[in-house]
Scaffold this active site. Structure first.
Site, mmCIF file in Angstrom:
data_model
loop_
_atom_site.group_PDB
_atom_site.id
_atom_site.type_symbol
_atom_site.label_atom_id
_atom_site.label_comp_id
_atom_site.label_asym_id
_atom_site.label_seq_id
_atom_site.Cartn_x
_atom_site.Cartn_y
_atom_site.Cartn_z
ATOM 1 N N HIS A 19 -31.210 98.413 -12.566
ATOM 2 C CA HIS A 19 -30.925 99.989 -11.950
ATOM 3 C C HIS A 19 -31.685 99.885 -10.429
ATOM 4 O O HIS A 19 -31.240 101.195 -9.977
ATOM 5 C CB HIS A 19 -31.443 100.755 -12.755
ATOM 6 N N LYS A 72 -31.387 115.917 -6.729
ATOM 7 C CA LYS A 72 -31.625 114.499 -7.112
ATOM 8 C C LYS A 72 -33.389 114.445 -7.107
ATOM 9 O O LYS A 72 -33.786 115.197 -6.414
ATOM 10 C CB LYS A 72 -31.156 113.540 -6.161
ATOM 11 N N ARG A 73 -34.013 113.428 -7.630
ATOM 12 C CA ARG A 73 -35.239 113.399 -7.421
ATOM 13 C C ARG A 73 -35.593 113.177 -5.561
ATOM 14 O O ARG A 73 -34.801 112.759 -4.896
ATOM 15 C CB ARG A 73 -35.712 112.026 -8.201
ATOM 16 N N THR A 86 -25.331 108.903 -9.442
ATOM 17 C CA THR A 86 -24.488 109.114 -10.408
ATOM 18 C C THR A 86 -24.189 110.757 -10.029
ATOM 19 O O THR A 86 -22.961 111.429 -10.484
ATOM 20 C CB THR A 86 -24.933 109.131 -11.994
ATOM 21 N N LYS A 91 -20.464 113.554 -10.150
ATOM 22 C CA LYS A 91 -20.370 114.738 -10.617
ATOM 23 C C LYS A 91 -19.932 115.784 -9.750
ATOM 24 O O LYS A 91 -19.124 116.544 -10.107
ATOM 25 C CB LYS A 91 -21.677 115.362 -11.025
HETATM 26 C C1 KVN Z 1 -37.061 103.098 -12.506
HETATM 27 C C2 KVN Z 1 -38.487 103.320 -13.256
HETATM 28 N N1 KVN Z 1 -32.926 104.080 -11.176
HETATM 29 C C3 KVN Z 1 -34.799 103.862 -11.908
HETATM 30 C C4 KVN Z 1 -36.133 104.123 -12.634
HETATM 31 C C5 KVN Z 1 -38.341 104.415 -13.897
HETATM 32 C C6 KVN Z 1 -37.550 105.465 -14.050
HETATM 33 C C7 KVN Z 1 -36.397 105.239 -13.554
HETATM 34 O O1 KVN Z 1 -30.795 104.566 -12.072
HETATM 35 C C8 KVN Z 1 -29.424 105.087 -11.864
HETATM 36 C C9 KVN Z 1 -28.741 104.967 -10.607
HETATM 37 C C10 KVN Z 1 -29.791 105.041 -9.384
HETATM 38 C C11 KVN Z 1 -31.069 104.475 -9.771
HETATM 39 C C12 KVN Z 1 -31.542 104.911 -10.994
HETATM 40 O O2 KVN Z 1 -31.866 104.968 -8.679
HETATM 41 O O3 KVN Z 1 -29.028 104.927 -8.299
HETATM 42 O O4 KVN Z 1 -27.611 105.629 -10.411
HETATM 43 C C13 KVN Z 1 -28.514 104.748 -12.923
HETATM 44 O O5 KVN Z 1 -28.256 103.581 -12.953
HETATM 45 N N2 KVN Z 1 -33.648 104.882 -12.013
HETATM 46 N N3 KVN Z 1 -34.440 102.581 -11.542
HETATM 47 N N4 KVN Z 1 -33.183 102.973 -10.913
#
Ligand code: KVN
Length: 861
Positions: free
Chosen positions: A392, A583-584, A691, A695
């Protein structure tokens, strides 16, 4: 042979007394099944509701609180789900169906009640039944504490995928952790983020059922012993220092208007009863209780870091705990279905949601080899056919690596297994690339440059038959950058699976007025086949249709403006352009680029008091990781700019800036329907997919964005003329980086930037405190790792263009309609369809509702 046929062929005789489908109603009209078997008429609903209030909540109307009513209603709905749940479980067992196991440390489910009512098709009846009792469904829905068991996109993706899997009738188990405290609640005080613990279980959770009879034991720490068994074969025993018990809690996941209910199984850690025995024997009461508390700490709290991981031992314990529980549970299912162990990979397709559950690869090896006496090579062949890995993120700070010391002391046996996997793997690499020493070092499961680490992404790649990124661009970057050596080794393993979101929650549920309007025009088929939205294209130039389209957004905005005033005290003009970034908070997502542009617009208005611009409301929302100082300073800056701008009468209400506290699933459902401009402005190459962007698009917002993540594909779908594109591309950024990017030079050459920064540095937004934003300012001027200044002018120009286009309401509306019409690709149904076909090789299994008497009869047998 399909997985389903395969399962039938292998059905063993003792299962032939499975429920015959004789009582089922034709599948053409699944809603009929509901009517026949579940209380549907209003009187029955009211009866069930009041019974529940009395017998389960122990209340009657005079004493009941809104929350009691909510609980009673939730139980009534759960009872309806139970029937589907038992029926699905029964058919899956009878058919020994191939099953997807989605392993994820996070599931950001959001409130269940509204979604369940939608999927069951019962919203209206329930609303009316409650109204007859003098209650409001909407008010009761507000009572639900949302299960925030995830940080952001990754956890929410898992939730959308469960919704699609159930809707597509794919046998699925979601496996994860039942955190006692989910993502913290955010409050804003004096413009700063404060965190409050999320006690979501305070009043109980009506949606899950504990299954203590399926509890499993998990070992931790200690050492290993090597010995020979009775046949003289070498074996290994793990002598743990500690064991904990995992208790599964099951939540039903209903498909949309079908009979399927899958299971989300979340594990909670408990101390084993042996501790109590130890107290009795040793008389060390406090010591034993301390152990108990320690065990239960395991699933106490979700780590609130999104895309930023630190090598914390407790996090590794959490990961191992839920993975071991889940694999043991799968082995139990194999046992009760009499499936031989050698067929593990035929029974299950296990998806690793990032590397958080990647330890599963070593754990399955341990279970097969040590606990079931399977030869190593056979176990390895099965393991490598069982797992698939989704990456991801490319951000280095999010790539999980565990210091060898922590790893070996917590998981001594897994350390050995990983060394053994690595030895075999590196041997293969040496022979393929005739001894290429550097390559061996780059590919190794162990990072040996300095302190030694286990590289979880490498373990995931070696142990999986498929590896995928989450958007086209991201999947390409995986192959060319982060996982390049693995791609050169096994190109056939690499795939792309562009993310999607569920149109049920994110359009049908969150935006009923737009959803209703769409249905009135093209029918309801879009809810499960989002490509049908294409039919809206021919209405794009229809003025009457357009006026109604606009009116829906307008009404949503008016209602939200009242809500905002109530929640934040800020009044916004509902007729202004609603420009939203939720978003975060992360530097790579560049909320600071957005707010710098707001400062620019403010300066422009101050310099030209008679200037008439398109009035705008800038809405921000998102949480910062509690230890992420720069992200917290960005929140403070947004609020600081807001409090100056919002009070300045000379602006004649042309500009408002609001930070909406505690962005979560519920608040997301409120905000997407009012958004007109969606901010997707990450540095190119940094946002794997995004994502939220999808939305927004489904709810009729236009996007201002960079060529990053899934934005690239959104632009491709809607056409460049319906998208506000700006900024450097991935290639540009890489070139800047190579040639040496000096943000200070960009700053010096840009007069507007200089003005913006001099206002910031003066302390104007900080009650005269020139120091407050210094860390942010200096970071941007002298380092700017995310190229904010490099993209500033392009962004500012693009924003001006947005303002101009908005003034042509007809043109804007047309663009909005076309964005929705062309959002079909971004349904999670499309994504899950692709996973099923290209990675999991699973087929749907229809559920027919069992008759109640039959369920009872079977259970007593
Ligand atoms: C990594 C460590 N995403 C993480 C993550 C701890 C918690 C979360 O995943 C989404 C994508 C985003 C991406 C996010 O930043 O762009 O849409 C779903 O695929 N979270 N690593 N990546």
């Amino acid at each position: 042979m399909t997985a389903r046929e395969d399962a039938r062929v292998n059905a063993s005789p003792e299962l032939t007394d499975a429920p015959e489908p004789e009582e089922s109603v034709p599948m053409m009209s699944p809603s009929l099944d509901v009517k026949r078997t579940t209380p549907m008429d209003k009187e029955e609903i009211k009866r069930a509701f009041l019974d529940n209030l009395f017998y389960v909540q122990g209340k009657f109307p005079v004493l009941a609180t809104q929350h009691d009513y909510y609980m009673a209603l939730a139980h009534v709905i759960r009872d309806l789900l139970l029937h589907r749940w038992v029926s699905s479980a029964s058919v899956y067992t009878a058919e020994k169906a191939r099953t997807v196991c989605y392993l994820s440390a996070e599931f950001l489910m959001g409130p269940h009640l509204g979604n369940n009512l939608l999927n069951l098709g019962m919203g209206e009846q329930i609303r009316q039944a409650l109204a007859e009792l003098g209650l409001s469904l909407d008010e009761l829905m507000q009572e639900e504490a949302e299960p925030g068991l995830g940080n952001g996109g990754l956890g929410r993706l898992a939730a959308c995928y469960l919704d699609s899997l159930a809707t597509l009738e794919i046998p699925t188990l979601g496996y994860g952790i039942r955190y006692e405290f989910g993502i913290f609640e955010q409050e804003i005080a004096d413009g700063w983020q404060l965190e409050r613990t999320d006690k979501w279980l305070r009043y109980g959770n009506p949606w899950d059922i504990a299954r203590p009879e399926w509890a499993v034991e998990v070992k931790l720490g200690g050492h290993t012993e090597h010995y020979r068994d009775a046949k003289g074969e070498p074996r290994v025993r793990w002598k743990p220092e500690q064991t904990v018990v995992g208790i599964p809690y099951d939540t039903p996941i209903a498909g949309y208007r079908n009979n399927t209910a899958n299971t989300l199984r979340l594990w909670r850690a408990e101390a084993p009863e042996s501790f109590d025995v130890a107290v009795f024997n040793r008389g060390d009461y406090y010591g034993a209780v301390e152990q108990k508390v320690k065990s239960e700490n395991l699933t106490k709290v979700l780590y609130p870091n999104d895309e930023q991981v630190k090598g914390k031992q407790l996090r590794l314990e959490q990961q191992y705990f839920f993975v071991s529980c889940s694999l043991q549970d799968m082995l139990r299912i194999m046992r009760v279905q009499h499936i031989p162990l050698e067929r593990f990979h035929e029974k299950f397709a296990i998806q690793l949601n990032d590397t958080h559950p990647a330890i599963a690869i070593a754990e399955l090896m341990r279970l097969l080899v040590d606990e079931h006496g399977m030869p190593w090579q056979q176990a390895w062949a099965i393991t490598r056919r069982s797992f698939a890995y989704t990456n991801h993120t490319l951000l280095p700070e999010a790539l999980e690596r565990w210091p060898i010391g922590i790893f070996a002391s917590l998981l001594p046996r897994h350390m050995e297994i990983i060394y053994e996997i690595n030895a075999g793997f590196l041997e293969e690499v040496r022979s393929r690339f005739n001894g290429d020493h550097d390559r061996v070092g780059r590919l190794s499961l162990i990072d040996e440059g300095g302190e030694r680490y286990v590289r979880m992404a490498h373990l995931a790649c070696v142990g999986s038959y498929a590896i995928n990124g989450v958007a086209q661009l991201h999947s390409e970057l995986l192959k060319s950058d982060v996982l390049r050596d693995f791609y050169e080794l096994w190109p056939e393993k690499f795939q792309n699976k562009t993310n999607g979101v569920t149109p049920r929650r994110w359009l049908a549920l969150s935006n009923p007025s737009l959803a209703g309007f769409i249905t009135a025009n093209i029918g309801e088929g879009w809810v499960t086949d989002l490509d049908k939205l294409k039919e809206l294209e021919r209405r794009a130039d229809d003025a009457v249709f357009g006026a109604k389209w606009r009116e829906i957004k307008r009404l949503n905005k008016h209602q939200y403006a009242m809500y905002l005033r109530h929640k934040t005290g800020v009044g916004v003009d509902p007729e202004s352009l609603f420009d939203v970034q939720v978003k975060r908070i992360h530097e790579y997502k560049r909320q600071h680029l957005n707010i710098l542009n707001v400062i620019r617009m403010y300066l422009e208005l101050k310099a030209n008091p008679n200037l008439d611009i398109q009035p705008r409301t800038f809405l921000f929302g998102g949480k910062a990781a509690p230890g992420y100082r720069m992200a917290k300073l960005i929140i403070k800056l947004i609020n600081a700019v807001g409090s100056v701008v919002n009070r300045d009468k000379s602006l004649r209400n042309q500009l408002k800036v609001v930070f909406v506290p505690n962005y979560n699933v519920s608040n997301g459902q409120r905000i997407y329907p009012v958004a007109e401009l969606s901010e997707q402005i990450s540095t190119a190459g940094k946002e794997a997919s995004g994502t939220g962007n999808m939305k927004f698009q489904m709810n009729g917002a236009l996007t201002i964005g960079t060529l990053d993540g899934a934005n690239v594909e959104m632009l491709e779908e809607v056409g460049a003329e319906n998208f506000f594109l700006f900024g450097h591309t991935v290639d540009d950024i890489q070139r800047l980086q190579r040639e040496g990017y000096r943000p200070f030079e960009t700053f010096e050459r840009n007069g507007i930037l200089r003005e913006v920064f001099s206002l910031l540095q003066s302390g104007f937004f900080a009650k005269g405190d020139a120091e407050l934003f210094r860390p942010l300012v200096e970071n941007l001027l002298y380092s700017d790792p995310f190229f904010v200044l490099a993209d500033f002018q392009s962004y500012a120009d693009c924003q001006d263009e947005v303002g101009r286009v908005y003034q042509d309401a007809g043109r804007w509306t047309r663009m909005s309609i076309l964005n929705v019409a062309r959002s079909g690709k971004f349904s999670s149904d499309r994504a899950i369809d692709e996973y099923c076909r290209d990675i999991w090789n699973v087929k749907p299994v229809k559920t027919n509702l069992l008759k109640q008497h039959r369920i009872m009869h079977r259970s007593i047998q």
